[in-house]
Design a protein around this motif. Structure first.
Motif, PDB file in Angstrom:
ATOM      1  N   ILE A  97       0.847  -1.171   0.109  1.00 60.31           N
ATOM      2  CA  ILE A  97      -0.056   0.045   0.105  1.00 60.31           C
ATOM      3  C   ILE A  97       1.021   1.121   0.066  1.00 60.31           C
ATOM      4  O   ILE A  97       1.814   1.303   0.759  1.00 60.31           O
ATOM      5  N   VAL A  98       0.564   2.014  -1.249  1.00 58.87           N
ATOM      6  CA  VAL A  98       1.410   3.452  -1.145  1.00 58.87           C
ATOM      7  C   VAL A  98       0.693   4.540  -0.677  1.00 58.87           C
ATOM      8  O   VAL A  98      -0.572   4.401  -1.267  1.00 58.87           O
ATOM      9  N   ASN A  99       0.849   5.311   0.011  1.00 55.84           N
ATOM     10  CA  ASN A  99       0.093   6.478   0.554  1.00 55.84           C
ATOM     11  C   ASN A  99      -0.076   7.669  -0.332  1.00 55.84           C
ATOM     12  O   ASN A  99       0.376   8.656   0.110  1.00 55.84           O
ATOM     13  N   VAL A 100      -0.417   7.521  -1.691  1.00 54.34           N
ATOM     14  CA  VAL A 100      -0.370   8.457  -2.548  1.00 54.34           C
ATOM     15  C   VAL A 100      -1.770   8.179  -3.357  1.00 54.34           C
ATOM     16  O   VAL A 100      -2.028   6.973  -3.468  1.00 54.34           O
ATOM     17  N   ALA A 101      -2.177   9.209  -4.343  1.00 51.07           N
ATOM     18  CA  ALA A 101      -3.310   8.769  -5.095  1.00 51.07           C
ATOM     19  C   ALA A 101      -2.741   8.120  -6.056  1.00 51.07           C
ATOM     20  O   ALA A 101      -1.593   7.868  -6.602  1.00 51.07           O
ATOM     21  N   LYS A 102      -3.732   7.122  -6.664  1.00 52.94           N
ATOM     22  CA  LYS A 102      -3.438   6.064  -7.687  1.00 52.94           C
ATOM     23  C   LYS A 102      -2.668   6.898  -8.916  1.00 52.94           C
ATOM     24  O   LYS A 102      -1.835   5.973  -9.549  1.00 52.94           O
ATOM     25  N   GLU A 103      -3.080   7.984  -9.323  1.00 54.01           N
ATOM     26  CA  GLU A 103      -2.628   8.580 -10.686  1.00 54.01           C
ATOM     27  C   GLU A 103      -1.243   8.602 -10.609  1.00 54.01           C
ATOM     28  O   GLU A 103      -0.291   8.459 -11.555  1.00 54.01           O
ATOM     29  N   PHE A 104      -0.534   8.952  -9.496  1.00 56.24           N
ATOM     30  CA  PHE A 104       0.849   9.151  -9.036  1.00 56.24           C
ATOM     31  C   PHE A 104       1.476   7.834  -9.090  1.00 56.24           C
ATOM     32  O   PHE A 104       2.529   7.917  -9.500  1.00 56.24           O
ATOM     33  N   VAL A 105       1.196   6.921  -8.509  1.00 54.32           N
ATOM     34  CA  VAL A 105       1.514   5.650  -8.504  1.00 54.32           C
ATOM     35  C   VAL A 105       1.761   5.101  -9.880  1.00 54.32           C
ATOM     36  O   VAL A 105       2.670   4.517 -10.377  1.00 54.32           O
ATOM     37  N   TRP A 106       0.772   5.257 -10.947  1.00 54.20           N
ATOM     38  CA  TRP A 106       0.299   4.799 -12.049  1.00 54.20           C
ATOM     39  C   TRP A 106       1.639   5.612 -13.062  1.00 54.20           C
ATOM     40  O   TRP A 106       2.389   4.937 -13.507  1.00 54.20           O
ATOM     41  N   TYR A 107       1.770   6.858 -12.830  1.00 58.36           N
ATOM     42  CA  TYR A 107       2.839   7.449 -13.382  1.00 58.36           C
ATOM     43  C   TYR A 107       4.216   7.067 -13.214  1.00 58.36           C
ATOM     44  O   TYR A 107       5.226   7.065 -13.781  1.00 58.36           O
ATOM     45  N   ALA A 108       4.357   6.735 -11.847  1.00 60.67           N
ATOM     46  CA  ALA A 108       5.791   6.140 -11.374  1.00 60.67           C
ATOM     47  C   ALA A 108       6.128   5.012 -12.233  1.00 60.67           C
ATOM     48  O   ALA A 108       7.215   4.733 -12.352  1.00 60.67           O
ATOM     49  N   TRP A 109       5.112   4.294 -12.716  1.00 62.40           N
ATOM     50  CA  TRP A 109       5.368   3.046 -13.417  1.00 62.40           C
ATOM     51  C   TRP A 109       5.586   3.275 -15.058  1.00 62.40           C
ATOM     52  O   TRP A 109       5.933   2.578 -15.682  1.00 62.40           O
ATOM     53  N   THR A 110       4.999   4.286 -15.599  1.00 66.28           N
ATOM     54  CA  THR A 110       4.920   4.605 -16.995  1.00 66.28           C
ATOM     55  C   THR A 110       5.562   5.736 -17.513  1.00 66.28           C
ATOM     56  O   THR A 110       5.432   5.944 -18.785  1.00 66.28           O
ATOM     57  N   ILE A 111       6.081   6.540 -16.634  1.00 66.15           N
ATOM     58  CA  ILE A 111       6.890   7.696 -17.167  1.00 66.15           C
ATOM     59  C   ILE A 111       8.471   7.438 -16.960  1.00 66.15           C
ATOM     60  O   ILE A 111       8.707   7.198 -15.892  1.00 66.15           O
ATOM     61  N   PRO A 112       9.227   7.596 -17.889  1.00 62.85           N
ATOM     62  CA  PRO A 112      10.638   6.771 -17.594  1.00 62.85           C
ATOM     63  C   PRO A 112      11.239   7.835 -16.687  1.00 62.85           C
ATOM     64  O   PRO A 112      12.022   7.308 -15.617  1.00 62.85           O
ATOM     65  N   GLU A 113      11.102   9.006 -16.499  1.00 65.64           N
ATOM     66  CA  GLU A 113      11.992  10.068 -15.685  1.00 65.64           C
ATOM     67  C   GLU A 113      11.336   9.535 -14.240  1.00 65.64           C
ATOM     68  O   GLU A 113      12.053   9.735 -13.403  1.00 65.64           O
TER      69      GLU A 113
END
Length: 162
Positions: free
Chosen positions: A15-31
């Motif tokens: 469980i990561v205590n941040v909004a889902k969209e930010f977790v998604w970006y963490a996996w899909t944006i190279p930077e």
């Protein structure tokens, strides 16, 4: 964090205590990926696109997932890609016809809490595969801890450094 070994697969949850969209970006944006997973990433966030991680920057011949591809991408919900193991498992899991598969699911628990599940499948059944499975179990535990730390505290711990 929840860990389990299924029949020749690894399943990890955190469980990561941040909004889902930010977790998604963490996996899909190279930077973003290079902040917590691998220092160099080539990701084309579309089905058939690259999902390449380079654990030694600039090294295109070892310790990477070169030529791995996104198999399924459902924005904000699921990311599935092919996977290569570290160099010590080259003989069993890194040829094009031996690649394993990683599926990452994202579930919003609240406005600022996300459950991330990694399910890594495709492992063989012999002793060498068992070693690879155990290595990946440890690695995915570290990867998800790094994701959590990077997103919650800004302190990622890159995986699989030699």
């Amino acid at each position: 964090m929840q860990t389990s070994i299924h029949t020749m697969s690894v399943k990890e949850e955190i469980i990561v205590n941040v909004a889902k969209e930010f977790v998604w970006y963490a996996w899909t944006i190279p930077e973003r990926v290079s902040e917590w997973f691998a220092p160099e990433a080539v990701i084309e966030a579309k089905e058939g696109g690259a999902y390449e991680l380079y654990f030694i920057p600039g090294n295109k011949s070892g310790m990477n997932t070169k030529a791995c591809k996104i198999l399924n991408l459902t924005p904000g919900e699921e990311l599935q890609f092919t996977w290569k193991g570290p160099d010590q498992f080259n003989d069993i899991m890194n040829a094009d016809d031996q690649l394993t598969t990683v599926r990452v699911n994202f579930e919003s628990l609240s406005e600022d809490s996300t459950n991330v599940t990694v399910h890594h499948t495709g492992f063989g059944k012999d002793e060498k595969w068992q070693e690879a499975l155990e290595w990946h179990l440890r690695a995915w535990t570290g990867v998800l801890s790094s994701l959590k730390s990077a997103l919650e505290k800004g302190e990622g711990n890159l995986c699989c450094q030699p």
